[in-house]
Design an enzyme around this catalytic site. Structure first.
Site, PDB file in Angstrom:
ATOM      1  CG  ASN A   1      -1.556   1.358   1.468  1.00 48.68           C
ATOM      2  OD1 ASN A   1      -2.461   1.787   0.738  1.00 48.68           O
ATOM      3  ND2 ASN A   1      -1.065   2.072   2.485  1.00 48.68           N
TER       4      ASN A   1
ATOM      5  NE  ARG B   1       0.380  15.668  -7.986  1.00 46.23           N
ATOM      6  CZ  ARG B   1       1.195  16.069  -7.013  1.00 46.23           C
ATOM      7  NH1 ARG B   1       2.462  15.700  -7.016  1.00 46.23           N
ATOM      8  NH2 ARG B   1       0.754  16.866  -6.064  1.00 46.23           N
TER       9      ARG B   1
ATOM     10  CE1 TYR C   1       0.244   8.196  -6.683  1.00 44.94           C
ATOM     11  CE2 TYR C   1      -1.419   8.823  -8.286  1.00 44.94           C
ATOM     12  CZ  TYR C   1      -1.057   8.158  -7.131  1.00 44.94           C
ATOM     13  OH  TYR C   1      -2.012   7.456  -6.428  1.00 44.94           O
TER      14      TYR C   1
ATOM     15  CB  ILE D   1      -9.502   7.645  -1.471  1.00 43.18           C
ATOM     16  CG1 ILE D   1      -9.666   6.594  -2.585  1.00 43.18           C
ATOM     17  CG2 ILE D   1      -9.985   7.105  -0.133  1.00 43.18           C
ATOM     18  CD1 ILE D   1     -11.081   6.112  -2.814  1.00 43.18           C
TER      19      ILE D   1
ATOM     20  CB  THR E   1      -6.236   9.862   2.014  1.00 44.80           C
ATOM     21  OG1 THR E   1      -5.656  10.472   0.859  1.00 44.80           O
ATOM     22  CG2 THR E   1      -6.968   8.581   1.612  1.00 44.80           C
TER      23      THR E   1
ATOM     24  CD1 TRP F   1      -4.140  18.688  -0.042  1.00 39.59           C
ATOM     25  CD2 TRP F   1      -4.609  20.607  -1.088  1.00 39.59           C
ATOM     26  NE1 TRP F   1      -3.715  18.560  -1.351  1.00 39.59           N
ATOM     27  CE2 TRP F   1      -3.984  19.721  -2.005  1.00 39.59           C
ATOM     28  CE3 TRP F   1      -4.991  21.891  -1.511  1.00 39.59           C
ATOM     29  CZ2 TRP F   1      -3.736  20.083  -3.325  1.00 39.59           C
ATOM     30  CZ3 TRP F   1      -4.748  22.239  -2.833  1.00 39.59           C
ATOM     31  CH2 TRP F   1      -4.122  21.344  -3.726  1.00 39.59           C
TER      32      TRP F   1
END
Length: 250
Positions: A87, A152, A155, A188, A190, A195
């Protein structure tokens, strides 16, 4: 004896929810995180009632030595790893945006955690699973591994690699009793995106991109991982399971 699950990146977000779900379902859990303080705080806040079935281990998933250690420590404690949940992951900082502007050192860091980390987790866990003739690996990828996220690059590239790592493991070990699947969440709730959600304009912009007009919850991720690690997913192997409120269906 109850199954043993190793969960990396367990001290926050999806990792905490996944580890909590496994513990609530009666599993033994080795919770791994790079941040010892966060891991201890999460242990006290979330896992106190399951301390007899919990092993907290500090380690950097991109480190060969650390990964070997947390795998060996889990086997030393329980002599089994039934499930590995890779994860741990990072998005990269403000220098890891569009490709031409991405700092090379930050690119290498994202790849080290998101790809090398999953490679190492599999590498050191698979020999044990091969010895038992059974095992389940769930890699937390992202919908960004299937449809690139704007701005991104590092990523998106890393999560695309995770989907191929997943398929590679699946085809090499499927006939040896081992299943490997990837979960590809969309947005999700998180700390990584909270923010945005706390700013009305940014929240509206984000929700407008999701046909379901909502972000997912960490419990959604935990539930999907529990499914992939359970008997009802016995014929899932090499799959990249998308959960994104139809974001990637546009």
């Amino acid at each position: 004896m109850s199954p043993v699950a190793v969960v990396t990146g367990a001290a926050s977000g999806n990792g905490t929810a996944i580890a909590s779900r496994f513990l609530a379902d009666g599993n033994r859990v080795a919770a791994v995180d790079i941040n010892a303080d966060n891991l201890e705080e999460t242990r006290e806040r979330c896992w106190g009632k399951w301390k007899n079935r919990l092993l907290c281990l500090t380690g950097d998933v991109s480190s060969e030595e650390d990964t070997r250690h947390f795998v060996d420590a889990t086997l030393s404690r329980w002599n089994a790893i039934d499930v590995l949940v890779n994860n741990a992951g990072i998005t990269g900082n403000e220098t890891a945006m569009e490709l031409h502007a991405t700092d090379i050192r930050e690119f290498d860091k994202v790849i080290a955690v998101n790809v090398r980390g999953m490679f190492l987790g599999c590498k050191f866990t698979l020999p044990h699973m091969l010895g038992r003739g059974a095992g389940i690996i769930v890699n937390i990828a992202s919908v960004a591994g299937l449809v690139a996220f704007p701005g991104r690059a590092a990523y998106s590239i890393s999560k695309g690699a995770v989907t191929q790592l997943t398929r590679s493991v699946a085809i090499d070990y499927a006939d040896k009793g081992i299943r490997c699947n990837a979960l590809c969440p969309g947005f999700i709730d998180t700390p990584l995106i909270r923010w945005r959600l706390e700013q009305p304009e940014l929240r509206s912009q984000l929700l407008d991109r999701i046909p379901q007009h909502t972000v997912g919850d960490v419990s959604d991720v935990a539930g999907a991982v529990a499914f992939l690690a359970g008997p009802d997913a016995g014929y899932f192997n090499g799959a990249c399971l998308v959960m994104d409120g139809a974001y990637s269906a546009l």
